[in-house]
Motif scaffolding. Sequence first.
Motif, short mmCIF file in Angstrom:
data_model
loop_
_atom_site.label_atom_id
_atom_site.label_comp_id
_atom_site.label_asym_id
_atom_site.label_seq_id
_atom_site.Cartn_x
_atom_site.Cartn_y
_atom_site.Cartn_z
N ALA A 132 3.41 -17.44 -22.22
CA ALA A 132 3.15 -16.50 -21.11
C ALA A 132 3.12 -17.23 -19.77
CB ALA A 132 1.83 -15.77 -21.35
N SER A 133 2.58 -18.44 -19.76
CA SER A 133 2.58 -19.23 -18.53
C SER A 133 4.00 -19.57 -18.09
CB SER A 133 1.77 -20.51 -18.74
OG SER A 133 1.83 -21.34 -17.62
N ARG A 134 4.84 -19.94 -19.04
CA ARG A 134 6.24 -20.23 -18.70
C ARG A 134 6.95 -18.98 -18.18
NH1 ARG A 134 8.19 -25.68 -19.01
NH2 ARG A 134 6.62 -26.79 -20.22
N LEU A 135 6.65 -17.85 -18.77
CA LEU A 135 7.29 -16.61 -18.34
C LEU A 135 6.83 -16.21 -16.94
CD1 LEU A 135 9.25 -14.43 -19.27
CD2 LEU A 135 7.35 -13.20 -20.27
N MET A 136 5.55 -16.42 -16.64
CA MET A 136 5.06 -16.12 -15.30
C MET A 136 5.73 -17.02 -14.26
SD MET A 136 0.97 -15.42 -15.77
CE MET A 136 0.82 -14.79 -14.10
N GLU A 137 5.96 -18.28 -14.60
CA GLU A 137 6.64 -19.19 -13.68
C GLU A 137 8.08 -18.73 -13.40
OE1 GLU A 137 5.40 -21.89 -12.24
OE2 GLU A 137 3.57 -22.35 -13.34
N GLN A 138 8.66 -18.01 -14.33
CA GLN A 138 10.02 -17.51 -14.14
C GLN A 138 10.05 -16.23 -13.29
OE1 GLN A 138 13.14 -18.43 -15.30
NE2 GLN A 138 12.54 -20.29 -16.37
N LEU A 139 8.96 -15.46 -13.26
CA LEU A 139 8.99 -14.13 -12.66
C LEU A 139 8.20 -13.99 -11.36
CD1 LEU A 139 8.40 -12.01 -15.91
CD2 LEU A 139 10.58 -12.44 -14.79
N TYR A 140 7.24 -14.86 -11.10
CA TYR A 140 6.26 -14.55 -10.05
C TYR A 140 6.86 -14.53 -8.66
CZ TYR A 140 5.91 -19.36 -8.28
OH TYR A 140 6.18 -20.57 -7.71
N TYR A 141 7.88 -15.33 -8.39
CA TYR A 141 8.43 -15.44 -7.04
C TYR A 141 9.58 -14.47 -6.78
CZ TYR A 141 12.02 -18.16 -9.46
OH TYR A 141 13.01 -18.56 -10.31
N LYS A 142 9.93 -13.66 -7.78
CA LYS A 142 11.04 -12.72 -7.62
C LYS A 142 10.50 -11.32 -7.33
CE LYS A 142 13.74 -15.28 -11.06
NZ LYS A 142 14.37 -15.22 -12.40
N PRO A 143 11.11 -10.61 -6.39
CA PRO A 143 10.66 -9.23 -6.14
C PRO A 143 11.05 -8.31 -7.28
CG PRO A 143 12.58 -9.76 -4.81
CD PRO A 143 12.17 -11.04 -5.47
N ASP A 144 10.45 -7.15 -7.32
CA ASP A 144 10.71 -6.19 -8.40
C ASP A 144 12.17 -5.76 -8.43
OD1 ASP A 144 8.20 -6.25 -9.37
OD2 ASP A 144 7.50 -4.45 -8.35
N SER A 145 12.79 -5.65 -7.28
CA SER A 145 14.19 -5.21 -7.25
C SER A 145 15.08 -6.21 -7.98
CB SER A 145 14.64 -5.05 -5.80
OG SER A 145 14.46 -6.27 -5.08
N LEU A 146 14.83 -7.50 -7.78
CA LEU A 146 15.64 -8.52 -8.45
C LEU A 146 15.35 -8.56 -9.94
CD1 LEU A 146 17.67 -10.81 -8.30
CD2 LEU A 146 15.81 -12.35 -7.66
N ASN A 147 14.08 -8.54 -10.31
CA ASN A 147 13.74 -8.55 -11.74
C ASN A 147 14.29 -7.34 -12.47
OD1 ASN A 147 12.32 -11.01 -12.00
ND2 ASN A 147 10.48 -10.09 -11.11
N ALA A 148 14.27 -6.18 -11.81
CA ALA A 148 14.79 -4.96 -12.44
C ALA A 148 16.30 -5.09 -12.69
CB ALA A 148 14.49 -3.76 -11.56
#
Length: 971
Positions: free
Chosen positions: A511-527
């Motif tokens: 979960a820590s690794r996954l947060m490091e992959q997602l935290y700096y990206k806005p919702d539009s990009l992650n979506a």
Amino acid sequence: MAGNKFWGGDSSSSDSDSDSDSEEEEKPVAAAAAPRKMARWAEASSSEDEGVAQRRVVRSHTDKKNEQMLEGIKVMKNHMKIDDYASTITDYESLLRMLEKLRLQMEQDGGPPKAFIKAIGSLEDYVEKQHEEIQEKKQKGIKLPDNKNKAFNTLRAKVKKGNKPFADDLAQLHADPDAFQSDEEPEASDSASEASAEGERSSSSDSSSSSSSSDSSSSDSDSDSDSSSDTGSASSDSDSDSFDSSGKSDTSDGDGDEDLVRERKMLRWLITPEKLAERERKAELAKAKEAENKAKEKEKRDRKKEKGEDGRSTATGRERKGKDEPEEYTSKELTNKVTEITQQRGRKAFDRKAYMDKLQKLLVHAAKHGPLEQLYIYASMVSADFDNTGSAFAAMKIEMWNEALTKVNKMLPLLVESHNNIKNGTADEKSAEQNTDVEDPKSHTRLQELYLAYVEKLDDELYKALQFNSDVYGSEYHEILANSSKCLVLLNRTLRFYETVGQPQPLGEVASRLMEQLYYKPDSLNARVYEAVPHTMSDEKKEDWIWPDDSKAYMGKLCHYVWATGDQRLRRRACLCQAYHLALHDCFQPARDLLHLGNFQEQAAESDVHTQILYNRVIAQIGLSAFRLGKITEAHNCLMDVCQYNKGRELLAQGLSYAKNMERSAEQEKAERQRQLPYHMHINLEVLESAQHICAMLLEVPNMAMQAIDPSNKRIISKVLRRALETYDKQQYTGPPETAKDSVVAAAKDLQRGDWAKACAQLEGLQLWHHIDTNHPENGEKVKAMITEKMKVEALRTYLFSYASIYDAFHLDQLVEMFNLDGRQVHSTISKMMIKEEITAFWDESSKYVLVQHVEPTPLQRLAITLAERAVQAVENNERLVDLKTGGFAFKDAGRSQPGLNTDSGKGGKGRMGKGFDMKADQKGAKGKGRGKGSSFGGQPVRRAGGWENARAGALRGGTGQRGWSTGIRA
């Protein structure tokens, strides 16, 4: 005989066979006494110097090792009899090492020696029996000494682990003990063999003498022809050949017989059946190798003819070798084969492709034995892929990374299957025992740990590849960045697996690794990423790839997983990632509360450098969030911490900052380069600096206007902006602004004059408005409109501060028209200024006019106040010089009024110390001795409730005391 002279015999010896026994007994004594001649041919043995003829016994290397093993077994049994656990451990380990040296014999015999199996079986029974006895003694209150108890536990653990590879043989031993008696006969008859050694040597000497007498002529001729070529080898082999252990021989057969002596000397060149078999084996191997080489050459020629290529591929050869392999492998044989192949890693001329082909072929056999065998082979293959990871500054090649990723993806279904087998109880008894042993390389626990380590290694290598790629606009960087979605898929699948398993520690790490992959990206990009991933998946898996509507709750869920691990570093980083994600989506208040409640400001100072960098990034993002929301003061406080002293690039790890007086060593520069962030994670520094300068302008320009009418207000909000304005004023010619900072400074000058329209025009062309909101780029216009309104309000405040002393009243409609603001907003702004006592005014009954009270000091009074302050400063400097010379430091004269009084009455009379004495303020406070109203607080003015009335009254009533000046304005 003529031959006797050639072989070193004395020329005076008799050649006839009819000499008496007495003469035969006397001749060796004479020969030993006389100086030896031609000793280099035959008399090199030390045993002959002693007059003893020793028979050479030829034994193979395997026989020697077997005897050593039998001797070791005997010693171990003696130690077992006296319960010497520590020595038994040493004996057991030496037996295992001896068995490794007998690997060739084991392959020929199909297993280890029976004596070894019986020995370790008896040791295992002995250990279990001792364990039961120790437990019974413990129940009775009898305990072993600590050292002996520790040695026994170590012995029991080693025996349990070391006997596992021989479990099948031990089962046969328990089933049929009589079948393991043959190898024990030499051990049991050691004493008998030692007792009859002399008889055997005497009988063998008799038989050899009879055979040598019949072939004496042929042996003489052979020795004559080969003596010149074999002399050197004989001298060198005499030391390495093994002889009979006893140093004595039976000389009753006739020591005077020269033929017998010569035959004994020739035995060192004797060709034994073992040597003949060894030569035949080597010859067969050489022939087979030669035939194989010829077949390879023929195969190459055939490929050249058919394909016209140079014949680099050896697929046919590998197929031919594969035919020699067995069609079926047992689980133990498969493990041994994989271990044998993996030992080739790291050796010279290691062929990675051949290594992978061998393991790939074994996967077919492993599929018949269950998932653990396949996982073990995949783990060996992935480990070989990671051998080419490079140095700390050289990332793994993206092609190798993709190959390793493919294998790791194949490991996950096998891991799920193995877990289901354990959960449902379908695994056999042997596999169940393996799953509980962490040290077993084929256990489920061990393979699961390896899988998690491979996932983390893949993530680290991808991050390193992005980190050290210098061409961030090139196609290579984009190709590497495209693989981040593959890593994201792997992390998601692994997270779901550990959610099913319910193991908190690995679940939190993933979960820590996954947060490091997602935290700096806005919702539009992650979506968009989550929408693109399912195109390569089946329909049932597409449901897992829908980006949640409430991403903040999803990040909170991941943070909860990380918090369950108990790792402080992971906890801090997870909370900081969550705060960054909240600030990125304009949740300023929750992000700030999360930092304050977790006390991360102090914890970040105690953390590692990477966590400190993440904390700086969170502070910067919170500042931008406050700026987007119109919280100018909070935004300035956050952004000033990052942008101050031009160290934003270094604090955010987005590059190295070079200064004139800063020198770095090679190690420091390497460490800084190693902590740099990949380019796609950077925060735009121009956006940060522009937002910080705009916030400083909106706060500092009204503050400077207020200080013009209130010299006691020494508050400085932004030194950077003030220096920039001073530099702007000193320029003889000011051209159009070139940078974002120049644009803000020009706008600040226009704002000081109250020209808000021109100030807004100066900020129109900034890139800030296009990059301020990464989640919704269209919101940049909204932010610009909000800043325009703020500038209008601050222009109104600046106008009132600057010109309130000139006017007696302001009409509300006039101010609305001048600053293009809503009437209610103008009314609200002026009312706030009145409440804060920033201006002395009030509304009339209709609330349409602002009536100004002229209680501000006149220009003459302002000059008087300024003169008084400078005089106080001069007196303070003089007294400091006197105190420095006399050592009094303002406490020598007790009758003087002490500086730094903090009291509302301000009656610091002679010989008395006022209330609220401040030690820190004493270093900066004024040296006033008068009786004027007001108080001194560390030389810094503090506004009191009386406003300008009290200040003005104190200035007018204040007079000179016995020494120094009294300044009632220093309130």
